[in-house]
Design a protein around this motif. Structure first.
Motif, PDB file in Angstrom:
ATOM      1  N   ASN A 275       0.815  -1.218   0.000  1.00 14.97           N
ATOM      2  CA  ASN A 275       0.000   0.000   0.000  1.00 14.97           C
ATOM      3  C   ASN A 275       0.848   1.268   0.000  1.00 14.97           C
ATOM      4  OD1 ASN A 275       0.737  -0.841   2.638  1.00 14.97           O
ATOM      5  ND2 ASN A 275      -0.870   0.395   3.569  1.00 14.97           N
ATOM      6  N   TYR A 346      -0.116   7.812   6.361  1.00 14.66           N
ATOM      7  CA  TYR A 346      -1.532   7.567   6.092  1.00 14.66           C
ATOM      8  C   TYR A 346      -2.113   8.666   5.218  1.00 14.66           C
ATOM      9  CZ  TYR A 346      -6.537   6.877   7.043  1.00 14.66           C
ATOM     10  OH  TYR A 346      -7.892   6.695   6.916  1.00 14.66           O
ATOM     11  N   GLY A 349      -0.447   8.358   1.691  1.00 16.28           N
ATOM     12  CA  GLY A 349      -0.776   7.117   0.995  1.00 16.28           C
ATOM     13  C   GLY A 349       0.364   6.129   0.992  1.00 16.28           C
ATOM     14  N   LEU A 352      -1.206   2.310   6.090  1.00 23.00           N
ATOM     15  CA  LEU A 352      -2.315   2.537   7.003  1.00 23.00           C
ATOM     16  C   LEU A 352      -1.762   2.919   8.375  1.00 23.00           C
ATOM     17  CD1 LEU A 352      -4.787  -0.355   6.085  1.00 23.00           C
ATOM     18  CD2 LEU A 352      -4.764   2.014   5.286  1.00 23.00           C
ATOM     19  N   SER A 368      -5.928   5.281   0.311  1.00 17.85           N
ATOM     20  CA  SER A 368      -5.709   4.858   1.696  1.00 17.85           C
ATOM     21  C   SER A 368      -7.034   4.635   2.401  1.00 17.85           C
ATOM     22  CB  SER A 368      -4.893   5.911   2.460  1.00 17.85           C
ATOM     23  OG  SER A 368      -3.532   5.876   2.093  1.00 17.85           O
ATOM     24  N   ARG A 372      -8.450   1.184   3.877  1.00 21.09           N
ATOM     25  CA  ARG A 372      -8.803   1.073   5.298  1.00 21.09           C
ATOM     26  C   ARG A 372     -10.194   0.474   5.450  1.00 21.09           C
ATOM     27  NH1 ARG A 372      -8.218   5.850   9.913  1.00 21.09           N
ATOM     28  NH2 ARG A 372      -8.027   4.429  11.668  1.00 21.09           N
TER      29      ARG A 372
END
Length: 424
Positions: A275, A346, A349, A352, A368, A372
């Motif tokens: 991510n 977070y 991006g 998390l 993001s 989540r």
């Protein structure tokens, strides 16, 4: 009395001067400047926005804490592993250092090189963390690091390319194969991997294994109990993707940052990686901004079982050298850096939040927030190279690399993985 008076006066004056000297020493101690050395892996400022975030947070700390300055040294990820391992063996670790959790950090913790943080952490700090963030860095009820971010293996799909080609976004493995064939027929490379950075290909194998057997079966296999032939079945599924031309020759021979440009330029429709890429996808100058979605990696079966299982977890930590002269100062800096980097990652991006986010959600990267929501009830298995530790993890990556290069059969791969577990 006359003879005693001079002696008495001398004692008074001497005591006064000694007292003044002590006060000066105390004043010096209060204003003494110290430098904490910190190592991390984000070395490429021009290509890695994570390094810019870390630099900003450290500069803010240095500005607000003139007597406790942080001095940084950064080295690219794979070279860093060697550097960290050598420094631990020779007792030359810096005051604060980045490390992966799980099996990777276990040897350093067992050797006593890492400071146990329990007596330095109050309940207020613990309460600021999200649930289970310390699981991968706790040993014998002692905590050995604080998390920077929460990492999740993420399946990125360029919706624009799917819509233009009138191809269905895959929800299971068979649909993934159909999408691969359809894009290949249109002369478009379906999936991306920069396999000269061997961890990139490992992610594809590991998520296929997770989809094949689930978290518990993966853990059994990784603990020398591959009774369900998980290694073989997964290797066969990966081989099928390779044989269908899911990955092109360039990305098989390129480094991750080189091949990744193809996805960032909107030339490849699917990419499975971490991510940490979401920030660059949604950057203002990104050609694919608002054209990409994230979703769970396709399931092996058509049902929804396993959709809440992900690769990743709290894997990225900062730790303190047990031999540092400045333990309290180092832990205080550690808390500040990890919490603020978590928030900034977070928002941008890059991950998390490992710490409870109390900022403005309107500042948070769109992908993001999607991720989540997608992982709200998620269960996690660490990336295998971290789970296994450096030596076995490197061997696993090398074996997957051979699968991609067609230098090893699925049967040979499975036997090598089983031998790997039996030998250790």
């Amino acid at each position: 009395m006359r003879k005693l008076l001079p002696v008495f006066l001398i004692l008074i004056f001497t005591s006064t001067f000694i007292g003044c000297d002590k006060e000066k020493v105390n004043d010096l101690n209060k204003t003494q400047k110290i430098t904490l050395k910190l190592w991390h892996i984000w070395a490429q400022k021009s290509q890695d926005n994570n390094s810019i975030i870390i630099e900003d947070v450290i500069n803010k700390w240095n500005k607000d804490n003139p007597n406790v300055q942080i001095e940084v040294e950064s080295v690219e990820s794979e070279k860093y592993k060697t550097k960290l391992k050598t420094a631990s063996a020779t007792n030359e670790l810096p005051d604060i250092f980045y490390s992966w959790g799980g099996g990777f950090s276990e040897p350093m913790i067992d050797s006593g090189r890492v400071l146990a943080l329990n007596k330095f952490l109050d309940k207020d700090i613990i309460n600021k963390l999200n649930d289970n963030m310390l699981d991968n860095v706790t040993s014998k009820n002692k905590v050995y690091g604080l998390p920077l971010t929460f990492s999740v293996g993420t399946f990125y799909l360029n919706e624009k390319l799917f819509n233009e080609a009138n191809i269905k976004i895959p929800n299971n493995y068979e649909e993934l194969l159909e999408a691969v064939k359809a894009f290949r027929n249109r002369g478009i490379t379906p999936l991306l991997v920069g396999e000269q950075d061997k961890w990139t290909g490992m992610l594809y194998y590991d998520i296929l294994a997770l989809r094949e057997g689930g978290i518990e079966q993966c853990k059994k296999a990784l603990s020398s109990s591959d009774n369900s032939n998980l290694y073989l079945k997964t290797a066969q599924r990966l081989k099928r993707l390779v044989d269908l031309g899911a990955f092109d020759e360039f990305s098989l021979k390129a480094m991750r940052d080189e091949s990744e440009l193809l996805f960032k330029q909107g030339k490849v429709p699917m990419y499975y990686t971490g991510n940490w890429l979401a920030g660059e996808i949604q950057a203002d100058n990104s050609p694919i901004k608002d054209k990409v979605i994230v979703k769970a990696f396709p399931l092996i079966n058509k049902g929804s079982e396993g959709e809440d299982e992900f690769l990743g977890g709290a894997a990225d930590f900062m730790m303190v050298n047990s031999e540092t002269k400045y333990k309290k100062e180092a832990v205080k800096a550690l808390e500040y850096l990890c919490k603020n980097i978590s928030d900034r990652y977070y928002e941008f991006g890059s991950g998390l939040p490992a710490w409870k986010y109390t900022g403005d959600e309107t500042n948070v990267n769109k992908l993001s927030k999607q991720l989540r929501n997608l992982t709200a009830s998620g269960k996690y298995l660490l990336y295998w190279d971290i789970y296994l530790g450096e030596e076995k993890g490197n061997k696993h990556k090398e074996l997957v690399y051979k699968l991609f290069q067609k230098k090893i059969s699925p049967e040979e791969f499975a036997n090598e993985m089983k031998n790997l577990e039996e030998k250790h």
